[in-house]
Design an enzyme around this catalytic site. Structure first.
Site, PDB file in Angstrom:
ATOM      1  N   ASP A 171       0.842  -1.202   0.000  1.00 58.26           N
ATOM      2  CA  ASP A 171       0.000   0.000   0.000  1.00 58.26           C
ATOM      3  C   ASP A 171       0.880   1.255   0.000  1.00 58.26           C
ATOM      4  OD1 ASP A 171       0.870  -0.208   2.616  1.00 58.26           O
ATOM      5  OD2 ASP A 171      -1.132  -0.226   3.514  1.00 58.26           O
ATOM      6  N   SER A 172       2.216   1.045   0.085  1.00 56.91           N
ATOM      7  CA  SER A 172       3.161   2.155  -0.131  1.00 56.91           C
ATOM      8  C   SER A 172       3.031   2.717  -1.541  1.00 56.91           C
ATOM      9  CB  SER A 172       4.596   1.681   0.124  1.00 56.91           C
ATOM     10  OG  SER A 172       4.877   0.527  -0.639  1.00 56.91           O
ATOM     11  N   ASP A 202      -0.998  -6.158  -0.806  1.00 57.02           N
ATOM     12  CA  ASP A 202      -1.376  -5.569   0.485  1.00 57.02           C
ATOM     13  C   ASP A 202      -2.886  -5.347   0.537  1.00 57.02           C
ATOM     14  OD1 ASP A 202       0.134  -5.011   2.709  1.00 57.02           O
ATOM     15  OD2 ASP A 202       1.060  -3.219   1.860  1.00 57.02           O
ATOM     16  N   LYS A 252      -1.418  -9.546   2.222  1.00 55.18           N
ATOM     17  CA  LYS A 252      -0.757  -9.140   3.467  1.00 55.18           C
ATOM     18  C   LYS A 252      -1.661  -8.165   4.206  1.00 55.18           C
ATOM     19  CE  LYS A 252       2.881  -6.095   3.652  1.00 55.18           C
ATOM     20  NZ  LYS A 252       2.328  -5.008   4.497  1.00 55.18           N
ATOM     21  N   GLU A 286      -1.861  -5.745   8.053  1.00 57.78           N
ATOM     22  CA  GLU A 286      -1.173  -5.249   9.240  1.00 57.78           C
ATOM     23  C   GLU A 286      -1.973  -5.599  10.492  1.00 57.78           C
ATOM     24  OE1 GLU A 286      -0.432  -1.031   8.821  1.00 57.78           O
ATOM     25  OE2 GLU A 286       0.544  -1.306   6.878  1.00 57.78           O
ATOM     26  N   GLU A 335       8.505  -4.621  10.818  1.00 62.72           N
ATOM     27  CA  GLU A 335       8.966  -3.297  10.386  1.00 62.72           C
ATOM     28  C   GLU A 335       9.441  -2.464  11.564  1.00 62.72           C
ATOM     29  OE1 GLU A 335       6.422  -1.238   7.623  1.00 62.72           O
ATOM     30  OE2 GLU A 335       7.601   0.601   7.751  1.00 62.72           O
TER      31      GLU A 335
HETATM   32  O1  KIV Z   1       3.495  -1.200   1.761  1.00 61.42           O
HETATM   33  C1  KIV Z   1       4.674  -1.562   1.845  1.00 61.42           C
HETATM   34  O2  KIV Z   1       5.532  -1.215   1.036  1.00 61.42           O
HETATM   35  C2  KIV Z   1       5.041  -2.428   2.950  1.00 61.42           C
HETATM   36  C3  KIV Z   1       6.492  -2.707   3.138  1.00 61.42           C
HETATM   37  C4  KIV Z   1       7.121  -1.561   3.803  1.00 61.42           C
HETATM   38  C5  KIV Z   1       6.716  -3.964   3.875  1.00 61.42           C
HETATM   39  O3  KIV Z   1       4.206  -2.850   3.685  1.00 61.42           O
END
Ligand code: KIV
Length: 272
Positions: free
Chosen positions: A52-53, A91, A121, A123, A190
């Site tokens: 989600d970055s 994500d 993924k 969180e 992280e």
């Molecule tokens: O969204 C992302 O890029 C991440 C990484 C920092 C692991 O979750």
């Protein structure tokens, strides 16, 4: 790495598990489009995360919160088209899994059905164990994400490392165990102390992938734009820059513009 004559063998959850057992470190990067995904796949990166970055890196937002499920699906489709070998993990965006277990389950299902990703993924720890259990029981591999959770940035009030107090460290350890018990196949750690990440890694049978969590994890991940030096105003100590790509791209673009203005591009060989 593969050549055109050898078909690539996909990296699977089982392969990652074996890598942990053998002590072979897992190399992971983020990717958001087919072009860069192909480059990283050819380089032998094991796991590509459509993080989600993408909200920060591609969309220009300050946080990861604004990215939508449809946007993650769009980017994940592009990444999977560029990849032959790497495992692609998508994500789950903010608010796509936090409200209810059935909604989390349905949204994870959408990602799997529409994108060709191999896993999702999310969180968080024990509070999402039920969702992880439901997904994994239905064939959706789930990667956890503990320590600094960027979707909680407004709750934290900053990007300081997590797990630095005894309470926080204990919570990270118990969350990691809960995720493993719920069926997660791996966990991103992280921005936590290296010693804590090592303890978590030793306790788990599933692999840990660190970002700012020291060398004791089973693998490492970086946001690719940080790794390549495309992000110039973000300099946390855990980022190692393997290139100064922003500088090189700027120089190349300047040269291109100069050539156009000088009338030297295109030349006769570049014309029909
Ligand atoms: O969204 C992302 O890029 C991440 C990484 C920092 C692991 O979750």
């Amino acid at each position: 790495m593969t050549t055109s004559s050898t078909p690539a063998k996909r990296v699977t959850t089982r392969a990652l598990q074996e890598m942990k057992q053998k002590g072979t470190r897992i190399a992971a990067l983020t990717a958001y489009d087919a072009l860069i995904a192909r480059v990283f796949d050819e380089a032998g990166i094991d796991v590509l995360l459509v993080g989600d970055s993408v909200a920060n890196v591609v969309q220009g937002h300050q946080t990861t919160l604004p990215v939508t499920l449809d946007e993650i699906i769009y980017h994940t489709k592009a990444v999977t088209r560029g990849v032959q070998r790497a495992m692609v993990v998508a994500d789950m965006p903010f608010m796509s899994y936090q409200v209810r277990v059935d909604e989390a389950f349905r949204n994870a299902g959408r990602i799997m059905k529409e994108t060709d990703a191999s896993a999702v993924k999310l969180e968080g720890g024990i509070e999402y164990a039920e969702s992880v259990r439901r997904m994994t029981a239905s064939g959706i591999p789930v990667m956890g994400h503990l320590g600094l959770q960027p979707q909680s940035i407004h709750q934290y009030g900053g990007y300081r490392p997590r797990g630095t107090t005894a309470d926080e460290a204990e919570k990270i350890i118990s969350d990691a165990e809960a995720l493993e018990q719920a069926g997660a196949f791996g966990i991103v750690l992280e921005k936590i102390p290296a010693e804590l990440a090592q303890r978590v890694t030793n306790k788990l049978t599933i692999p840990t992938i660190g970002i700012g969590a020291g060398a004791g994890c089973d693998g490492q991940i970086l946001v690719y734009a940080d790794m390549l030096g495309l992000t110039v105003d973000f300099n946390p100590r855990f980022v190692r820059r393997y290139d100064q790509f922003a500088d090189r791209a700027r120089d190349a673009a300047r040269q291109y513009a100069d050539d156009i203005r000088a009338g030297t591009f295109p030349n006769e060989h570049e014309s029909y």
